[in-house]
Write an enzyme that holds these catalytic residues in place. Structure first.
Site, PDB file in Angstrom:
ATOM      1  N   GLU A  94       5.791 -50.010   5.066  1.00 26.74           N
ATOM      2  CA  GLU A  94       4.638 -50.106   3.924  1.00 26.74           C
ATOM      3  C   GLU A  94       4.957 -51.262   2.819  1.00 26.74           C
ATOM      4  O   GLU A  94       4.228 -51.736   2.101  1.00 26.74           O
ATOM      5  CB  GLU A  94       4.844 -48.688   3.221  1.00 26.74           C
ATOM      6  CG  GLU A  94       4.184 -47.624   3.953  1.00 26.74           C
ATOM      7  CD  GLU A  94       4.920 -46.789   4.794  1.00 26.74           C
ATOM      8  OE1 GLU A  94       6.171 -47.543   5.050  1.00 26.74           O
ATOM      9  OE2 GLU A  94       4.492 -45.676   5.180  1.00 26.74           O
ATOM     10  N   GLY A 148       2.816 -43.816   7.838  1.00 32.42           N
ATOM     11  CA  GLY A 148       2.450 -42.304   7.884  1.00 32.42           C
ATOM     12  C   GLY A 148       2.604 -41.740   9.308  1.00 32.42           C
ATOM     13  O   GLY A 148       2.653 -40.492   9.261  1.00 32.42           O
ATOM     14  N   GLU A 207       5.995 -40.725   9.305  1.00 32.28           N
ATOM     15  CA  GLU A 207       5.858 -39.397   8.240  1.00 32.28           C
ATOM     16  C   GLU A 207       5.398 -38.344   8.786  1.00 32.28           C
ATOM     17  O   GLU A 207       5.930 -37.112   8.452  1.00 32.28           O
ATOM     18  CB  GLU A 207       5.296 -39.945   7.180  1.00 32.28           C
ATOM     19  CG  GLU A 207       5.956 -41.115   6.114  1.00 32.28           C
ATOM     20  CD  GLU A 207       5.135 -41.775   5.161  1.00 32.28           C
ATOM     21  OE1 GLU A 207       4.057 -42.132   5.404  1.00 32.28           O
ATOM     22  OE2 GLU A 207       5.759 -41.966   4.047  1.00 32.28           O
ATOM     23  N   ALA A 213      -0.949 -44.903   8.228  1.00 35.01           N
ATOM     24  CA  ALA A 213      -2.262 -44.573   7.516  1.00 35.01           C
ATOM     25  C   ALA A 213      -3.149 -45.748   8.007  1.00 35.01           C
ATOM     26  O   ALA A 213      -2.697 -46.803   8.534  1.00 35.01           O
ATOM     27  CB  ALA A 213      -1.970 -44.471   5.999  1.00 35.01           C
TER      28      ALA A 213
END
Ligand code: CAA
Length: 258
Positions: free
Chosen positions: A132, A109, A112, A66
């Site tokens: 993270e 992300g 993911e 992200a």
């Protein structure tokens, strides 16, 4: 196909290829990219002569997570009421199979996002991880849930709690990806896999993807009932008659619903 700022879309022989394209940010997933990815994938899902999607990035990064710079100053309210990743939920609802062709970084992300796809192919330079924890948060797009199911709870805990990276060979051994190929062959391998999928009967590959998803989301007993109901219902299709007749006649099937 629509034009996008953060990605490109091409189609080739019944395969729709989405290439993430924020090279200066290593394809970090900002809200614009998430929205465009959801829209592009839905558009391909709704295009009748497309049977399979390929999602890829650059040689250096599939996606490095992200977008930390976009997220850093957001409040709880921003993250919930204006979820910057809503577009990725749309991506997760795509009915056609998606092949992830992963080179370079697939972190946070990015890892993911790869796990939202159906067939995961890695280049030998791919790097996976859920870092993270080093940013003072936990994975927020499935990293604790899909990774645990993909590689088992022990390795998932190792990765999520330490934030360490995993190379392509470890990802293959762990079952996160199904193949590792030299980086230069990644795209052709992905196109070959996607081409094989896209040549099948479209309603049948959609049914197969839905049943595979059920395996991730439900109990064994409910999943087996789902599979059996779906299997039986496919006998209503001309393509089932054609597939089985072709086997009996010792010829290749000519599926109509493609
Ligand atoms: N968000 C925003 N920008 C990012 C980024 C990210 N996730 N990852 C890389 N970038 C940017 C860098 O800031 C840099 O930009 P500038 O040149 O403007 O400074 C550019 O991409 C190139 O990156 P580096 O200079 O850092 O390249 P490197 O080769 O030295 O390192 C890397 C590569 C190891 C991937 C490193 O960039 C890195 O650690 N990135 C962050 C990885 C990460 O923590 N991902 C998780 C994000 S949080 C998340 O994903 C939450 C969730 O589950 C929803």
């Amino acid at each position: 196909m629509s034009a996008y700022e953060t990605l490109t879309v091409e189609t080739q022989n019944r395969v729709g290829i989405i290439t993430l394209n924020r090279p200066r940010a290593l394809n970090a997933l900002n809200s614009k990219l998430a929205t465009e990815l959801g829209r592009a994938a839905t558009e391909l899902d709704n295009t009748s002569n497309i049977g399979c999607l390929v999602l890829t990035g650059s040689d250096r990064a599939f996606a490095a997570g992200a977008d930390i710079k976009e997220m850093a100053d957001k409040s709880v309210y921003d993250m919930t009421a204006n979820n910057p990743f809503a577009g990725l939920e749309e991506f997760g609802r795509v009915k056609k199979p998606i092949v992830a062709a992963i080179a370079g970084y697939a972190l946070g992300g990015g890892c993911e996002l790869a796990m939202m796809c159906d067939v995961l192919l890695a280049a030998d330079n791919a790097v996976f991880g859920q870092p993270e924890i080093n940013l003072g948060v936990i994975p927020g797009l499935g990293g604790t849930q899909r990774l645990s199911r993909a590689v088992g709870p022990a390795l998932a805990a190792d990765l999520v709690l330490t934030g360490r990276n995993m190379d392509a060979e470890e990802a293959l051994r762990a079952g996160l990806v199904s193949r590792v190929v030299p980086a230069a062959q990644l795209r052709s391998e992905a196109m070959s896999v996607a081409g094989m999928i896209a040549a099948k009967s479209l309603p049948v590959i959609i049914a197969a993807k839905a049943a595979l998803r059920a395996a991730q989301e439900t109990t064994l007993a409910e999943g087996l009932r789902y599979e059996q109901r779906t299997f039986t219902s496919l006998f209503a299709l001309d393509d089932q008659k054609e597939g089985m007749a072709a086997f009996r006649d010792k010829r290749a099937p000519d599926f109509q619903n493609r």
